[in-house]
Design a protein around this motif. Structure first.
Motif, PDB file in Angstrom:
ATOM      1  N   ARG A 177     -13.594 -67.764  49.529  1.00 30.99           N
ATOM      2  CA  ARG A 177     -14.085 -68.058  50.874  1.00 30.99           C
ATOM      3  C   ARG A 177     -14.554 -69.519  50.949  1.00 30.99           C
ATOM      4  O   ARG A 177     -15.250 -69.999  50.046  1.00 30.99           O
ATOM      5  CB  ARG A 177     -15.224 -67.105  51.228  1.00 30.99           C
ATOM      6  N   PRO A 178     -14.203 -70.237  52.032  1.00 31.00           N
ATOM      7  CA  PRO A 178     -14.527 -71.670  52.126  1.00 31.00           C
ATOM      8  C   PRO A 178     -16.018 -71.971  51.988  1.00 31.00           C
ATOM      9  O   PRO A 178     -16.398 -72.947  51.332  1.00 31.00           O
ATOM     10  CB  PRO A 178     -14.001 -72.060  53.517  1.00 31.00           C
ATOM     11  N   ASP A 179     -16.894 -71.157  52.597  1.00 23.10           N
ATOM     12  CA  ASP A 179     -18.325 -71.440  52.498  1.00 23.10           C
ATOM     13  C   ASP A 179     -18.834 -71.258  51.071  1.00 23.10           C
ATOM     14  O   ASP A 179     -19.737 -71.972  50.622  1.00 23.10           O
ATOM     15  CB  ASP A 179     -19.121 -70.579  53.466  1.00 23.10           C
ATOM     16  N   PHE A 180     -18.232 -70.343  50.330  1.00 25.73           N
ATOM     17  CA  PHE A 180     -18.595 -70.137  48.929  1.00 25.73           C
ATOM     18  C   PHE A 180     -18.196 -71.354  48.096  1.00 25.73           C
ATOM     19  O   PHE A 180     -18.981 -71.853  47.290  1.00 25.73           O
ATOM     20  CB  PHE A 180     -17.905 -68.871  48.417  1.00 25.73           C
ATOM     21  N   VAL A 181     -16.980 -71.864  48.308  1.00 30.64           N
ATOM     22  CA  VAL A 181     -16.531 -73.057  47.583  1.00 30.64           C
ATOM     23  C   VAL A 181     -17.403 -74.246  47.946  1.00 30.64           C
ATOM     24  O   VAL A 181     -17.775 -75.041  47.074  1.00 30.64           O
ATOM     25  CB  VAL A 181     -15.051 -73.352  47.892  1.00 30.64           C
ATOM     26  N   ASP A 182     -17.749 -74.380  49.220  1.00 30.28           N
ATOM     27  CA  ASP A 182     -18.588 -75.496  49.658  1.00 30.28           C
ATOM     28  C   ASP A 182     -19.944 -75.479  48.956  1.00 30.28           C
ATOM     29  O   ASP A 182     -20.481 -76.533  48.584  1.00 30.28           O
ATOM     30  CB  ASP A 182     -18.784 -75.459  51.173  1.00 30.28           C
ATOM     31  N   ARG A 183     -20.526 -74.310  48.762  1.00 34.53           N
ATOM     32  CA  ARG A 183     -21.826 -74.218  48.085  1.00 34.53           C
ATOM     33  C   ARG A 183     -21.713 -74.672  46.626  1.00 34.53           C
ATOM     34  O   ARG A 183     -22.595 -75.360  46.107  1.00 34.53           O
ATOM     35  CB  ARG A 183     -22.344 -72.781  48.148  1.00 34.53           C
ATOM     36  N   ILE A 184     -20.624 -74.297  45.981  1.00 40.33           N
ATOM     37  CA  ILE A 184     -20.430 -74.710  44.589  1.00 40.33           C
ATOM     38  C   ILE A 184     -20.244 -76.219  44.510  1.00 40.33           C
ATOM     39  O   ILE A 184     -20.807 -76.884  43.628  1.00 40.33           O
ATOM     40  CB  ILE A 184     -19.212 -73.985  43.984  1.00 40.33           C
ATOM     41  N   VAL A 185     -19.469 -76.771  45.419  1.00 40.92           N
ATOM     42  CA  VAL A 185     -19.246 -78.215  45.431  1.00 40.92           C
ATOM     43  C   VAL A 185     -20.570 -78.948  45.605  1.00 40.92           C
ATOM     44  O   VAL A 185     -20.843 -79.944  44.916  1.00 40.92           O
ATOM     45  CB  VAL A 185     -18.260 -78.597  46.561  1.00 40.92           C
ATOM     46  N   HIS A 186     -21.403 -78.465  46.502  1.00 47.47           N
ATOM     47  CA  HIS A 186     -22.693 -79.129  46.759  1.00 47.47           C
ATOM     48  C   HIS A 186     -23.623 -79.022  45.555  1.00 47.47           C
ATOM     49  O   HIS A 186     -24.272 -80.007  45.170  1.00 47.47           O
ATOM     50  CB  HIS A 186     -23.347 -78.511  47.990  1.00 47.47           C
ATOM     51  N   LYS A 187     -23.650 -77.845  44.939  1.00 49.26           N
ATOM     52  CA  LYS A 187     -24.607 -77.609  43.858  1.00 49.26           C
ATOM     53  C   LYS A 187     -24.141 -78.164  42.523  1.00 49.26           C
ATOM     54  O   LYS A 187     -24.900 -78.838  41.811  1.00 49.26           O
ATOM     55  CB  LYS A 187     -24.867 -76.104  43.722  1.00 49.26           C
ATOM     56  N   GLN A 188     -22.895 -77.893  42.150  1.00 46.67           N
ATOM     57  CA  GLN A 188     -22.417 -78.231  40.813  1.00 46.67           C
ATOM     58  C   GLN A 188     -21.832 -79.635  40.717  1.00 46.67           C
ATOM     59  O   GLN A 188     -21.825 -80.244  39.649  1.00 46.67           O
ATOM     60  CB  GLN A 188     -21.359 -77.210  40.376  1.00 46.67           C
ATOM     61  N   PHE A 189     -21.298 -80.156  41.813  1.00 50.86           N
ATOM     62  CA  PHE A 189     -20.609 -81.439  41.777  1.00 50.86           C
ATOM     63  C   PHE A 189     -21.265 -82.483  42.666  1.00 50.86           C
ATOM     64  O   PHE A 189     -20.676 -83.518  42.956  1.00 50.86           O
ATOM     65  CB  PHE A 189     -19.144 -81.265  42.195  1.00 50.86           C
ATOM     66  N   LYS A 190     -22.484 -82.162  43.142  1.00 53.82           N
ATOM     67  CA  LYS A 190     -23.230 -83.097  43.996  1.00 53.82           C
ATOM     68  C   LYS A 190     -22.416 -83.508  45.222  1.00 53.82           C
ATOM     69  O   LYS A 190     -22.490 -84.644  45.691  1.00 53.82           O
ATOM     70  CB  LYS A 190     -23.657 -84.336  43.188  1.00 53.82           C
ATOM     71  N   GLY A 191     -21.605 -82.578  45.727  1.00 53.77           N
ATOM     72  CA  GLY A 191     -20.810 -82.821  46.915  1.00 53.77           C
ATOM     73  C   GLY A 191     -19.549 -83.615  46.672  1.00 53.77           C
ATOM     74  O   GLY A 191     -18.773 -83.839  47.602  1.00 53.77           O
ATOM     75  N   ASP A 192     -19.317 -84.040  45.435  1.00 53.66           N
ATOM     76  CA  ASP A 192     -18.153 -84.885  45.122  1.00 53.66           C
ATOM     77  C   ASP A 192     -17.244 -84.136  44.148  1.00 53.66           C
ATOM     78  O   ASP A 192     -17.163 -84.452  42.977  1.00 53.66           O
ATOM     79  CB  ASP A 192     -18.622 -86.209  44.520  1.00 53.66           C
ATOM     80  N   ALA A 193     -16.575 -83.111  44.656  1.00 55.99           N
ATOM     81  CA  ALA A 193     -15.762 -82.260  43.787  1.00 55.99           C
ATOM     82  C   ALA A 193     -14.423 -82.906  43.487  1.00 55.99           C
ATOM     83  O   ALA A 193     -13.870 -83.655  44.300  1.00 55.99           O
ATOM     84  CB  ALA A 193     -15.525 -80.909  44.448  1.00 55.99           C
ATOM     85  N   PRO A 194     -13.852 -82.619  42.320  1.00 59.10           N
ATOM     86  CA  PRO A 194     -12.472 -83.045  42.048  1.00 59.10           C
ATOM     87  C   PRO A 194     -11.532 -82.439  43.088  1.00 59.10           C
ATOM     88  O   PRO A 194     -11.772 -81.349  43.610  1.00 59.10           O
ATOM     89  CB  PRO A 194     -12.204 -82.477  40.655  1.00 59.10           C
ATOM     90  N   ARG A 195     -10.457 -83.146  43.368  1.00 60.04           N
ATOM     91  CA  ARG A 195      -9.476 -82.691  44.357  1.00 60.04           C
ATOM     92  C   ARG A 195      -8.419 -81.839  43.672  1.00 60.04           C
ATOM     93  O   ARG A 195      -7.785 -82.247  42.711  1.00 60.04           O
ATOM     94  CB  ARG A 195      -8.815 -83.908  45.023  1.00 60.04           C
ATOM     95  N   LEU A 196      -8.241 -80.614  44.187  1.00 62.27           N
ATOM     96  CA  LEU A 196      -7.228 -79.726  43.633  1.00 62.27           C
ATOM     97  C   LEU A 196      -5.845 -80.091  44.150  1.00 62.27           C
ATOM     98  O   LEU A 196      -5.692 -80.522  45.293  1.00 62.27           O
ATOM     99  CB  LEU A 196      -7.547 -78.273  43.994  1.00 62.27           C
ATOM    100  N   ARG A 197      -4.852 -79.916  43.296  1.00 63.99           N
ATOM    101  CA  ARG A 197      -3.462 -80.124  43.681  1.00 63.99           C
ATOM    102  C   ARG A 197      -2.687 -78.836  43.491  1.00 63.99           C
ATOM    103  O   ARG A 197      -2.991 -78.033  42.612  1.00 63.99           O
ATOM    104  CB  ARG A 197      -2.827 -81.231  42.830  1.00 63.99           C
ATOM    105  N   ALA A 198      -1.669 -78.622  44.318  1.00 67.45           N
ATOM    106  CA  ALA A 198      -0.820 -77.449  44.168  1.00 67.45           C
ATOM    107  C   ALA A 198      -0.067 -77.537  42.842  1.00 67.45           C
ATOM    108  O   ALA A 198       0.557 -78.561  42.550  1.00 67.45           O
ATOM    109  CB  ALA A 198       0.156 -77.354  45.330  1.00 67.45           C
ATOM    110  N   GLN A 199      -0.171 -76.496  42.027  1.00 69.07           N
ATOM    111  CA  GLN A 199       0.477 -76.477  40.726  1.00 69.07           C
ATOM    112  C   GLN A 199       0.997 -75.073  40.444  1.00 69.07           C
ATOM    113  O   GLN A 199       0.395 -74.090  40.865  1.00 69.07           O
ATOM    114  CB  GLN A 199      -0.508 -76.904  39.626  1.00 69.07           C
ATOM    115  N   ALA A 200       2.101 -74.996  39.706  1.00 66.31           N
ATOM    116  CA  ALA A 200       2.745 -73.714  39.433  1.00 66.31           C
ATOM    117  C   ALA A 200       2.774 -73.431  37.938  1.00 66.31           C
ATOM    118  O   ALA A 200       2.769 -74.347  37.114  1.00 66.31           O
ATOM    119  CB  ALA A 200       4.180 -73.711  39.983  1.00 66.31           C
ATOM    120  N   ALA A 201       2.817 -72.131  37.608  1.00 71.05           N
ATOM    121  CA  ALA A 201       3.011 -71.642  36.240  1.00 71.05           C
ATOM    122  C   ALA A 201       2.006 -72.256  35.263  1.00 71.05           C
ATOM    123  O   ALA A 201       2.376 -72.721  34.187  1.00 71.05           O
ATOM    124  CB  ALA A 201       4.445 -71.900  35.789  1.00 71.05           C
TER     125      ALA A 201
END
Length: 294
Positions: A107-131
């Motif tokens: 859920r987006p709000d759940f991810v947002d809370r983790i980004v704020h708490k664990q990464f100080k709002g500056d989370a690494p950017r995810l890229r689409a990846q397979a296998a």
């Protein structure tokens, strides 16, 4: 162009090429198990949430490409391997045969809370990846999928704790940039990765000196290039180029700026140089790409 499907795996809605076998809903994530029917002609899939697709059956092959790539990459997928799909990131996929998979949608709000708490709002950017293969991801996904159809008041708290660890691990180990970078065996250390990404973020839109970057990391050029590829899967120059072109694609499709403005924003000397690089990367000019995908 293949059919386009905006798929919200958190919603209890039928899919055109899959049968829902079971689901577990939680404030952190929605976990579904699907039986996917053959889709050899391919489809363009987009999800509004960060999504993991974890394969459960016998090995099979999947074709996977971004919309601007000319040819798909073919991946052989084993049970336990997973695909990572960031929110609002279209991917064209095709496969043969029926395949069973667990879909974990955060859920987006759940991810947002983790980004704020664990990464100080500056989370690494995810890229689409397979296998992808990762023992911890596989273990955590198995734990979450085991809660499908299970009952018990404790399941909600357990699932949220597992999902929290899973999102942190995904961002740290499969993201680019941000405040946290993992150490990968045989590759760059976390400090070297951070230094490298900072350098590319500053110089990536221009020609940069690999020797200078290697020296800053305290490595020889040869050792640095080998460790960089081990950590990021690409050479430093290719990584920097792809980072710039990914930004170019986002600006062409996601803004109303003129192509000339985008070229200048990305540090190109003129429109012509940018247009040539963009066409080499996507197979078409920026204008044609915007008309086709806009």
């Amino acid at each position: 162009m293949p059919d386009v499907f905006m798929i919200d795996f958190s919603a209890n809605a039928p899919l055109p090429f899959a049968e829902l076998l079971g689901r577990f809903v939680n404030p952190a994530a929605v976990i579904n198990r699907y039986l996917f029917h053959p889709n050899p002609q391919g489809a363009r899939l987009v999800s509004p949430q960060v999504t993991l697709i974890v394969h459960e059956d016998a090995p099979f092959e999947v074709d996977w490409r971004r919309p601007y790539e000319l040819q798909p990459a073919r991946h052989r997928v084993e049970a336990g391997q997973f695909h990572l799909l960031p929110a609002h990131t279209p991917m064209e996929v095709a496969w043969e045969g029926e395949q069973r998979a667990v879909i974990i949608t955060f859920r987006p709000d759940f991810v947002d809370r983790i980004v704020h708490k664990q990464f100080k709002g500056d989370a690494p950017r995810l890229r689409a990846q397979a296998a992808l293969s990762d023992a911890l991801v596989q273990s955590l996904c198995t734990e979450l999928s085991g809660r499908i159809r299970a009952k018990g008041q404790h399941l909600r708290a357990c699932a949220e704790a597992i999902a929290t660890l899973l999102v942190i691990h995904l961002l740290a180990c499969f993201g680019v940039g941000g405040t946290v970078q993992p150490s990968i065996t045989g590759g760059l250390t976390s400090a070297q990765q951070r230094l490298t990404l900072d350098y590319i973020g500053t110089h990536g839109r221009q020609e940069f000196d690999v020797d200078e970057l290697a020296a800053a990391a305290g490595l020889s050029r040869r050792h640095f290039q080998r460790a960089f590829k081990q950590s990021f899967g690409e050479t430093p120059c290719r990584f920097a180029h792809n980072t710039v072109m990914a930004a170019a694609v986002e600006l062409v499709l996601g803004t109303q700026k003129s192509i000339t403005e985008i070229a200048l924003d990305l540090g190109f000397k003129n429109f012509g140089n940018f247009s040539t690089a963009f066409k080499r990367h996507t197979g078409m000019s920026p204008e044609a790409f915007r008309r086709r995908n806009g």
